[in-house]
Design an enzyme around this catalytic site. Structure first.
Site, PDB file in Angstrom:
ATOM      1  N   SER A  11      62.686  63.904  -2.282  1.00  0.00           N
ATOM      2  CA  SER A  11      63.909  62.982  -1.802  1.00  0.00           C
ATOM      3  C   SER A  11      64.999  64.655  -1.759  1.00  0.00           C
ATOM      4  CB  SER A  11      65.155  62.453  -3.169  1.00  0.00           C
ATOM      5  OG  SER A  11      66.400  62.402  -2.814  1.00  0.00           O
TER       6      SER A  11
ATOM      7  N   ARG B  32      66.169  53.341  -4.341  1.00  0.00           N
ATOM      8  CA  ARG B  32      66.623  53.624  -6.285  1.00  0.00           C
ATOM      9  C   ARG B  32      67.288  53.256  -7.203  1.00  0.00           C
ATOM     10  NH1 ARG B  32      65.587  59.930  -5.189  1.00  0.00           N
ATOM     11  NH2 ARG B  32      65.553  59.851  -7.720  1.00  0.00           N
TER      12      ARG B  32
ATOM     13  N   ASP C 260      64.607  58.529   3.257  1.00  0.00           N
ATOM     14  CA  ASP C 260      65.064  58.986   1.959  1.00  0.00           C
ATOM     15  C   ASP C 260      66.783  58.001   2.380  1.00  0.00           C
ATOM     16  OD1 ASP C 260      65.637  60.600  -0.218  1.00  0.00           O
ATOM     17  OD2 ASP C 260      67.577  61.842   0.233  1.00  0.00           O
TER      18      ASP C 260
ATOM     19  N   HIS D 290      71.171  73.068  -4.669  1.00  0.00           N
ATOM     20  CA  HIS D 290      71.504  71.032  -4.519  1.00  0.00           C
ATOM     21  C   HIS D 290      70.987  70.988  -5.912  1.00  0.00           C
ATOM     22  CE1 HIS D 290      70.169  67.853  -2.406  1.00  0.00           C
ATOM     23  NE2 HIS D 290      70.266  67.027  -3.938  1.00  0.00           N
TER      24      HIS D 290
ATOM     25  N   LYS E 287      65.625  67.217   1.668  1.00  0.00           N
ATOM     26  CA  LYS E 287      66.652  67.251   2.733  1.00  0.00           C
ATOM     27  C   LYS E 287      66.906  69.076   2.653  1.00  0.00           C
ATOM     28  CE  LYS E 287      69.415  65.011  -0.460  1.00  0.00           C
ATOM     29  NZ  LYS E 287      68.750  63.682  -1.313  1.00  0.00           N
TER      30      LYS E 287
END
Ligand code: URA
Length: 433
Positions: free
Chosen positions: A183, A168, A161, A82, A187
């Protein structure tokens, strides 16, 4: 505790207990609780922060706000990679098929664009029909069959999320360590990742422009992963200049295809290969760097990594014709270019400004309901450190209306600085945890 009490406690800089955070996440998932109250809570967290216990609890509760994937019957480790987000960052489009060709399994929950940064899900939407709402069973089945899946948050997978992420973006509460860490890591947990590789971007185009804050974010995420017994590694990489030379959804897909063919921008290619090597090493601890290098080059040169992108796109219902015909990718109709006002070296190429230009051209969302223009964006004709002569093209913008083009062009020129002295090298990898 009701939502007003939670907002008040956070506003007054008090720490929330695990029980209160559990309640907070339940309220986030309750459609009866209005956006403005969730937004107030997010702003209070943004301004007053959270301690380590609060962040760990928020992450866990968010991860379990929906279903959690179970790969216990799947042989071999499941990896997830990520990025914290940047400008021109199309690394996931490259790494998922490449790592899959190297024998790794990847189950990935990605996001849409946040602020001036692009999102993997938006880029994948270029392949018409590509589904980003896979169910738990569909993800598990697909990973079992082809060894990879990239999908998004839904009302069943990390729904907390999904709501927080959108709010956000609209309430200027993106650049917050507790909110980014929870966040991303929620995930990864929900995805059942057995190994996590994080690419934490640093520079004007990233969530944090300074190494100190980016390092704090990296350490926070690594400690969440470690506490959950999931081997987690973070690489801090430069985002002061855009990654590659294409910014915008279809333009980035085209550039990702080039890299998967072994062509394209050297800096982007180097980063992808460095990240792939680290991911490969996480699941094959004793392997030598030379062997990884050989395997990566084989995956690319054989054309197999590119073919794996086709396999992924088709498995999720997308039209894969662009992969072998990138010239057919959509490109917005109107174009304008900016030329160098004088000769010299490009000594600054501000990633954040280029991200703004791309957003204004229609490639990103200014408002929640904006529909993306997949063919819009920016092509950099000259890159950081390059010598240009007066009148040489610096960049081109593509947009589907003259007004968007004009708005974006106003910002573009200010992203470049040209000086008589060549700038020093920009290191790509800044730190690792
Ligand atoms: N990626 C995410 O999934 N969340 C963030 O907050 C930032 C990048």
């Amino acid at each position: 505790m009701n939502i007003k009490e939670l907002i008040t406690k956070k506003r007054d800089r008090k720490a929330l207990s695990s029980q209160e955070i559990g309640q907070l996440v339940k309220l986030v998932c309750d459609p009866e609780v209005p956006d403005y109250q969730i937004s107030a809570l997010l702003m209070a967290i943004f301004l007053n922060g959270m301690d380590d216990m609060e962040i760990a609890s928020l992450t866990k509760n968010m991860a379990y706000s929906g279903e959690v994937l179970d790969f216990s019957n799947e042989p071999g480790p499941i990896l997830d990679k990520h990025s914290t987000g940047g400008v021109g960052d199309k690394t996931s489009l490259i790494l998922v098929p490449l790592l899959n060709e190297l024998g790794l399994k990847i189950a990935k929950l990605s996001g849409k664009g946040l602020g001036h940064t692009g999102g993997t899900l938006d880029k994948l939407s270029v392949f018409d029909g590509f589904r980003i709402d896979l169910s738990k069973n569909e993800i598990q089945r697909q990973v079992g069959k082809i060894g990879m899946a990239i999908t998004g948050q839904t009302e069943f997978l990390v729904p907390a999320d999904k709501r927080i992420y959108t709010l956000r973006d609209l309430t200027c509460t993106i650049e917050s360590i507790p909110l980014i860490a929870s966040s991303i890591m929620s995930k990864k947990i929900a995805c059942g990742a057995g190994h996590i590789l994080l690419d934490v971007k640093v520079g004007s185009g990233a969530m944090f422009s300074d190494l100190e804050h980016a390092s704090m974010l990296a350490r926070q995420m690594v400690s969440i992963g470690t506490a959950l017994n999931v081997p987690t590694r973070a690489v801090l990489t430069d985002m002061s200049v855009p990654l590659g030379s294409c910014i915008g959804n279809a333009l980035e897909v085209k550039e990702a295809i080039e890299i998967l063919k072994g062509e394209g921008d050297l800096r982007l290619r180097t980063l992808c290969f460095e990240l792939a090597a680290r991911a490969f090493q996480m699941v094959n601890e004793n392997i030598e760097y030379q062997e990884i290098d050989y395997q990566i080059n084989r995956a690319i040169n054989s054309g197999n990594a590119l073919n794996k992108l086709k396999v992924l796109v088709e498995a999720q219902g997308g039209n894969s014709e662009y992969i072998y015909h990138p010239e057919r990718l959509p490109l917005a109709l109107h174009q304008s270019s900016v030329a160098a006002p004088n000769s010299g070296y490009i000594s600054r190429l501000d990633a954040r400004k280029i991200g703004m230009v791309s957003m204004l051209s229609g490639a990103g969302r200014v408002k929640k309901e904006d529909i993306l223009d997949l063919g819009a964006g920016v092509i950099l004709e000259a890159n950081f450190g390059q010598y240009v002569r007066t009148g040489d093209p610096l960049a081109s913008i593509f947009a589907s209306s003259q007004s968007k083009l004009a708005e974006a062009a106003d910002v573009l020129q200010s992203a470049f600085e040209i000086s008589q002295q060549a700038p020093g090298d920009l290191p790509l990898i800044l730190k690792e945890y």
